[in-house]
Design a protein around this motif. Structure first.
Motif, PDB file in Angstrom:
ATOM      1  N   ILE A  23       1.812   6.678  -6.746  1.00 39.91           N
ATOM      2  CA  ILE A  23       0.616   7.586  -7.168  1.00 39.91           C
ATOM      3  C   ILE A  23       1.045   9.101  -6.897  1.00 39.91           C
ATOM      4  CG2 ILE A  23      -1.674   8.446  -6.644  1.00 39.91           C
ATOM      5  CD1 ILE A  23      -2.543   5.335  -6.150  1.00 39.91           C
ATOM      6  N   LEU A  24       1.932   9.473  -5.731  1.00 41.39           N
ATOM      7  CA  LEU A  24       2.381  10.878  -5.341  1.00 41.39           C
ATOM      8  C   LEU A  24       3.473  11.124  -6.601  1.00 41.39           C
ATOM      9  CD1 LEU A  24       2.481  10.762  -1.689  1.00 41.39           C
ATOM     10  CD2 LEU A  24       1.028  12.175  -3.075  1.00 41.39           C
ATOM     11  N   LEU A  25       4.194  10.282  -7.014  1.00 39.90           N
ATOM     12  CA  LEU A  25       5.233  10.349  -7.896  1.00 39.90           C
ATOM     13  C   LEU A  25       4.789  10.761  -9.300  1.00 39.90           C
ATOM     14  CD1 LEU A  25       8.274  10.372  -8.692  1.00 39.90           C
ATOM     15  CD2 LEU A  25       8.069   8.125  -9.161  1.00 39.90           C
ATOM     16  N   ILE A  60       0.828  -1.001   0.083  1.00 45.75           N
ATOM     17  CA  ILE A  60       0.031  -0.003  -0.035  1.00 45.75           C
ATOM     18  C   ILE A  60       0.797   1.236  -0.001  1.00 45.75           C
ATOM     19  CG2 ILE A  60      -1.586   1.320   1.442  1.00 45.75           C
ATOM     20  CD1 ILE A  60      -2.905  -1.458   2.124  1.00 45.75           C
ATOM     21  N   ALA A  61       1.971   1.281   0.690  1.00 41.97           N
ATOM     22  CA  ALA A  61       2.881   2.527   0.892  1.00 41.97           C
ATOM     23  C   ALA A  61       3.585   2.716  -0.394  1.00 41.97           C
ATOM     24  CB  ALA A  61       3.833   2.168   2.012  1.00 41.97           C
ATOM     25  N   SER A  62       3.980   1.765  -1.129  1.00 41.38           N
ATOM     26  CA  SER A  62       4.365   1.555  -2.547  1.00 41.38           C
ATOM     27  C   SER A  62       3.467   2.116  -3.642  1.00 41.38           C
ATOM     28  CB  SER A  62       4.987   0.404  -2.884  1.00 41.38           C
ATOM     29  OG  SER A  62       6.028  -0.272  -2.083  1.00 41.38           O
ATOM     30  N   GLY A  63       2.406   1.727  -3.392  1.00 38.42           N
ATOM     31  CA  GLY A  63       1.273   2.209  -4.363  1.00 38.42           C
ATOM     32  C   GLY A  63       0.984   3.949  -4.244  1.00 38.42           C
ATOM     33  N   ALA A  93       2.492  17.445 -12.504  1.00 38.64           N
ATOM     34  CA  ALA A  93       2.374  18.789 -12.092  1.00 38.64           C
ATOM     35  C   ALA A  93       3.565  19.370 -12.619  1.00 38.64           C
ATOM     36  CB  ALA A  93       2.262  18.916 -10.606  1.00 38.64           C
ATOM     37  N   LEU A  94       4.744  18.997 -12.604  1.00 39.34           N
ATOM     38  CA  LEU A  94       5.813  19.341 -13.165  1.00 39.34           C
ATOM     39  C   LEU A  94       5.905  19.641 -14.688  1.00 39.34           C
ATOM     40  CD1 LEU A  94       8.816  20.452 -12.818  1.00 39.34           C
ATOM     41  CD2 LEU A  94       9.447  17.841 -13.249  1.00 39.34           C
ATOM     42  N   SER A 142       9.595  19.716  -5.230  1.00 36.04           N
ATOM     43  CA  SER A 142       8.739  18.985  -4.491  1.00 36.04           C
ATOM     44  C   SER A 142       8.196  17.816  -5.534  1.00 36.04           C
ATOM     45  CB  SER A 142       7.701  19.760  -3.995  1.00 36.04           C
ATOM     46  OG  SER A 142       7.192  20.579  -5.356  1.00 36.04           O
ATOM     47  N   LEU A 143       8.880  17.096  -6.466  1.00 32.90           N
ATOM     48  CA  LEU A 143       8.585  16.155  -7.197  1.00 32.90           C
ATOM     49  C   LEU A 143       7.800  14.928  -6.500  1.00 32.90           C
ATOM     50  CD1 LEU A 143       8.359  15.783 -10.196  1.00 32.90           C
ATOM     51  CD2 LEU A 143      10.491  14.510  -9.929  1.00 32.90           C
TER      52      LEU A 143
END
Length: 108
Positions: A11-13, A4-7, A19-20, A63-64
């Motif tokens: 998703i945040l990446l 879950i943390a990896s997922g 966004a970048l 803040s990527l």
């Protein structure tokens, strides 16, 4: 739990990269138009918009991995405001390519 943390990290990446990309696209678009097109479109100066979008792109790069931070959201908002409000006004004044079709001796 590691899955879950990896997922979530993935998703945040992906959100950070998107966004970048939006911020860099806004910066490129801000640079393309002549500086006299901005006041003609009734917008702020080119220097202001290029500076704002450049700072936004820099914040997006830094803040990527955390695109949900306060500064990241402001950077995306600046890029979105430029792309939604300023860019169409510039295109209406100067055309979609950032240049007029008139050469030194008139149009084609």
């Amino acid at each position: 739990m590691d899955l879950i943390a990896s997922g979530q990290g993935f998703i945040l990446l992906v959100l950070g990269v998107a966004a970048l990309g939006l911020e860099v696209w806004a910066l490129v678009q801000a640079i393309r138009f002549r500086k006299d097109a901005y006041p003609a479109a009734g917008k702020q100066t080119k220097v202001l918009w290029v500076t704002l979008t450049a700072v936004g792109a820099a914040v997006g790069f830094v803040s990527l991995g955390n695109p949900l931070g306060f500064l990241s959201i402001i950077a995306v908002a600046i890029a979105a405001i430029f792309l939604v409000s300023v860019l169409p006004a510039l295109r209406s004044v100067q055309g979609p390519g950032g240049r007029t079709s008139n050469g030194p001796y008139g149009g084609w």
